[in-house]
Design a protein around this motif. Structure first.
Motif, PDB file in Angstrom:
ATOM      1  N   UNK A 287       1.203  57.328  43.209  1.00 49.50           N
ATOM      2  CA  UNK A 287       0.668  56.914  41.899  1.00 49.50           C
ATOM      3  C   UNK A 287       1.808  56.815  40.882  1.00 49.50           C
ATOM      4  N   UNK A 288       1.671  55.916  39.953  1.00 57.11           N
ATOM      5  CA  UNK A 288       2.714  55.753  38.932  1.00 57.11           C
ATOM      6  C   UNK A 288       2.646  56.949  37.987  1.00 57.11           C
ATOM      7  N   UNK A 289       3.732  57.658  37.825  1.00 59.24           N
ATOM      8  CA  UNK A 289       3.693  58.881  37.008  1.00 59.24           C
ATOM      9  C   UNK A 289       3.517  58.568  35.529  1.00 59.24           C
ATOM     10  N   UNK A 290       2.778  59.416  34.859  1.00 58.38           N
ATOM     11  CA  UNK A 290       2.511  59.227  33.436  1.00 58.38           C
ATOM     12  C   UNK A 290       3.714  59.638  32.598  1.00 58.38           C
ATOM     13  N   UNK A 291       4.009  58.809  31.619  1.00 56.89           N
ATOM     14  CA  UNK A 291       5.069  59.153  30.657  1.00 56.89           C
ATOM     15  C   UNK A 291       4.483  59.713  29.370  1.00 56.89           C
ATOM     16  N   UNK A 292       3.255  59.301  29.044  1.00 60.07           N
ATOM     17  CA  UNK A 292       2.661  59.694  27.765  1.00 60.07           C
ATOM     18  C   UNK A 292       1.547  60.703  27.857  1.00 60.07           C
ATOM     19  N   UNK A 293       1.210  61.131  29.052  1.00 62.33           N
ATOM     20  CA  UNK A 293       0.190  62.151  29.213  1.00 62.33           C
ATOM     21  C   UNK A 293      -1.156  61.631  29.673  1.00 62.33           C
ATOM     22  N   UNK A 294      -1.446  60.347  29.462  1.00 57.68           N
ATOM     23  CA  UNK A 294      -2.692  59.759  29.933  1.00 57.68           C
ATOM     24  C   UNK A 294      -2.440  59.016  31.252  1.00 57.68           C
ATOM     25  N   UNK A 295      -3.517  58.533  31.876  1.00 58.26           N
ATOM     26  CA  UNK A 295      -3.377  57.829  33.150  1.00 58.26           C
ATOM     27  C   UNK A 295      -2.485  56.601  32.987  1.00 58.26           C
ATOM     28  N   UNK A 296      -1.589  56.409  33.940  1.00 58.79           N
ATOM     29  CA  UNK A 296      -0.711  55.235  33.955  1.00 58.79           C
ATOM     30  C   UNK A 296      -1.425  54.134  34.732  1.00 58.79           C
ATOM     31  N   UNK A 297      -1.961  53.156  34.026  1.00 59.38           N
ATOM     32  CA  UNK A 297      -2.796  52.125  34.631  1.00 59.38           C
ATOM     33  C   UNK A 297      -2.043  50.796  34.740  1.00 59.38           C
ATOM     34  N   UNK A 298      -1.728  50.379  35.959  1.00 59.99           N
ATOM     35  CA  UNK A 298      -1.105  49.065  36.107  1.00 59.99           C
ATOM     36  C   UNK A 298      -2.141  47.964  35.987  1.00 59.99           C
ATOM     37  N   UNK A 299      -1.655  46.740  35.844  1.00 58.64           N
ATOM     38  CA  UNK A 299      -2.541  45.584  35.915  1.00 58.64           C
ATOM     39  C   UNK A 299      -2.914  45.332  37.373  1.00 58.64           C
ATOM     40  N   UNK A 300      -4.133  44.899  37.585  1.00 60.19           N
ATOM     41  CA  UNK A 300      -4.550  44.383  38.886  1.00 60.19           C
ATOM     42  C   UNK A 300      -4.621  42.869  38.788  1.00 60.19           C
ATOM     43  N   UNK A 301      -3.991  42.212  39.724  1.00 54.91           N
ATOM     44  CA  UNK A 301      -4.134  40.771  39.849  1.00 54.91           C
ATOM     45  C   UNK A 301      -5.039  40.501  41.043  1.00 54.91           C
ATOM     46  N   UNK A 302      -6.025  39.664  40.854  1.00 58.71           N
ATOM     47  CA  UNK A 302      -6.993  39.409  41.920  1.00 58.71           C
ATOM     48  C   UNK A 302      -7.009  37.920  42.227  1.00 58.71           C
ATOM     49  N   UNK A 303      -6.752  37.603  43.469  1.00 55.07           N
ATOM     50  CA  UNK A 303      -6.801  36.203  43.874  1.00 55.07           C
ATOM     51  C   UNK A 303      -8.153  35.901  44.510  1.00 55.07           C
ATOM     52  N   UNK A 304      -8.553  34.664  44.402  1.00 55.50           N
ATOM     53  CA  UNK A 304      -9.852  34.290  44.933  1.00 55.50           C
ATOM     54  C   UNK A 304      -9.999  32.787  45.031  1.00 55.50           C
TER      55      UNK A 304
END
Length: 415
Positions: A287-304
């Motif tokens: 998981x991407x480690x948090x720098x600011x204390x909250x969850x580190x949320x990446x973008x999801x790209x979805x192809x379809x």
């Protein structure tokens, strides 16, 4: 590959309706072949070269089952959106095309894409994939792959996953490698996509959300207090601070250095895994480690794959989308040729069970948020990247003032 569809009940309806309404209907077999061999028209599908082989097999099955021919037309992936927008209104476009979910705002506002009725099948897909292909409460495509970044770790250099950004840097420094951590950046425009998890860990998404989870273009959040804190943190990690974030290290250089064992950590996507595996590295995806204390949320790209609003054969095109492209066999085959995590839950679960790297990116993806597909997002990227670059490089002045100006510029551009 033989597609085992959820249901072929719609076949009779497709053949009957198509035979009555489509141009060019003609007998496709001899008199004894029955209804299944009767030609029921044609649909055209735009697909890129990487996915064409899988679609050929699915198209063959579809034609055998329904009598509807599938005309596959290969296009450069990057050219499909604009050509679709230009050609659909003229009647020259396809019935179905492959694409990325963040095109949706452009496609919908130009009136060239039609909703896809997934029905009960909607629950068979990962929720983030359905959310990504939704716009104003309607689903506009059948998703087939989810893509997000994660933290790639050389397990021979650091055996355990970090618990925070600071812990990651400490572990990286303790490893004694040239770089504690690597992420590819652009000298002028940094990389908002890769840095977004760190930004969200400060509570600063780009846009706020509506009650249904969709993005609210009228609620620009990037300049909130969390964004200002992120700007200060960004400066602390740049040229005037620790120097961990370095815009002289491009994506290619980051990959080369990681593959050469010069860092235990690399923030990247599955597209850089093959190079590391070929170099013989032992890997984990954390998981991407948090720098600011909250969850580190990446973008999801979805192809379809999505449906033209001007398709003259929507029934057949929808059947091909939902019950063939949406089948586990096709979704798994597309995963095997592209390496992107399947969007169909059953195919996703099989893929993560068989491959720990896929499982790792899948786990990170559970915290991911769809990249905004609203048209206003097009006004964000340039201001965002240039500002991040200036802050990391220590040029242009106070980081919070730069961030506030960026937010004001974006607000002005989207009004």
């Amino acid at each position: 590959m033989k597609v085992n569809k959820r249901s072929i009940a719609a076949f009779g309806a497709i053949a009957a309706v198509s035979a009555l309404t489509l141009v060019g209907c003609a007998s496709g077999g001899d008199a004894d072949s029955g209804e299944e061999n009767e030609s029921a028209g044609e649909i055209t599908v735009w697909v890129d070269a990487d996915r064409a082989g899988v679609l050929e097999d699915a198209a063959k099955d579809f034609t055998e089952d329904t009598g509807v021919a599938v005309n596959l037309v290969q296009k450069e992936f990057g050219e499909i959106r604009d050509q679709f927008v230009q050609q659909v209104p003229t009647g020259e476009g396809p019935d179905v095309a492959v694409g990325a979910h963040d095109w949706l705002g452009t496609l919908v506002t130009n009136g060239v894409v039609a909703p896809v009725e997934l029905g009960d099948a909607s629950g068979d897909f990962e929720q983030v994939a359905i959310d990504a292909w939704s716009y104003d409460g309607q689903v506009y495509g059948v998703p087939y792959a989810i893509e997000n970044i994660g933290l790639l770790r050389n397990t021979d250099l650091v055996p355990e996953a970090p618990t925070s950004y600071d812990d990651m840097i400490a572990k990286g420094q303790a490893a004694g490698t040239e770089y504690a951590f690597l992420v590819g950046l652009d000298p002028e425009a940094a990389d908002p996509y890769h840095l977004y998890p760190f930004q969200t860990s400060f509570g600063a998404p780009v846009f706020g959300s509506n009650p249904d989870g969709s993005y609210n273009a009228g609620d620009l959040q990037i300049g909130n207090a969390g964004g200002q804190a992120f700007a200060q943190w960004l400066a602390s990690q740049g040229a005037a601070g620790t120097g961990v974030l370095n815009t002289n290290i491009s994506g290619d250089l980051a990959r080369e250095n990681f593959v050469a064992g010069k860092s235990p950590f690399f923030l990247t996507g599955p597209w850089n895994v093959p190079a590391a595996e070929e170099a013989g590295l032992n890997l984990a995806v954390d998981p991407i480690p948090s720098a600011g204390g909250q969850a580190a949320q990446p973008f999801a790209g979805v192809q379809g794959f999505f449906l033209s609003s001007e398709s003259e054969n929507k029934l057949a095109a929808t059947e091909f989308l939902v019950n063939y492209i949406g089948s586990e066999e096709v979704q798994t085959a597309l995963y095997e040729v592209g390496g992107r995590t399947p969007a169909l839950t059953s195919a996703y679960e099989a893929a993560v069970a068989a491959d720990p790297i896929t499982a790792g990116f899948g786990t990170v993806g559970t915290d991911a948020v769809p990249m905004p597909s609203i048209p206003e997002m097009g006004s964000v990227w340039q201001y965002w990247g240039v500002t991040e670059g200036a802050i990391i490089n220590g040029s242009g002045g106070d980081p919070v003032e730069l961030w506030n100006k960026m937010s004001s510029d974006i607000q002005g551009a989207i009004q």
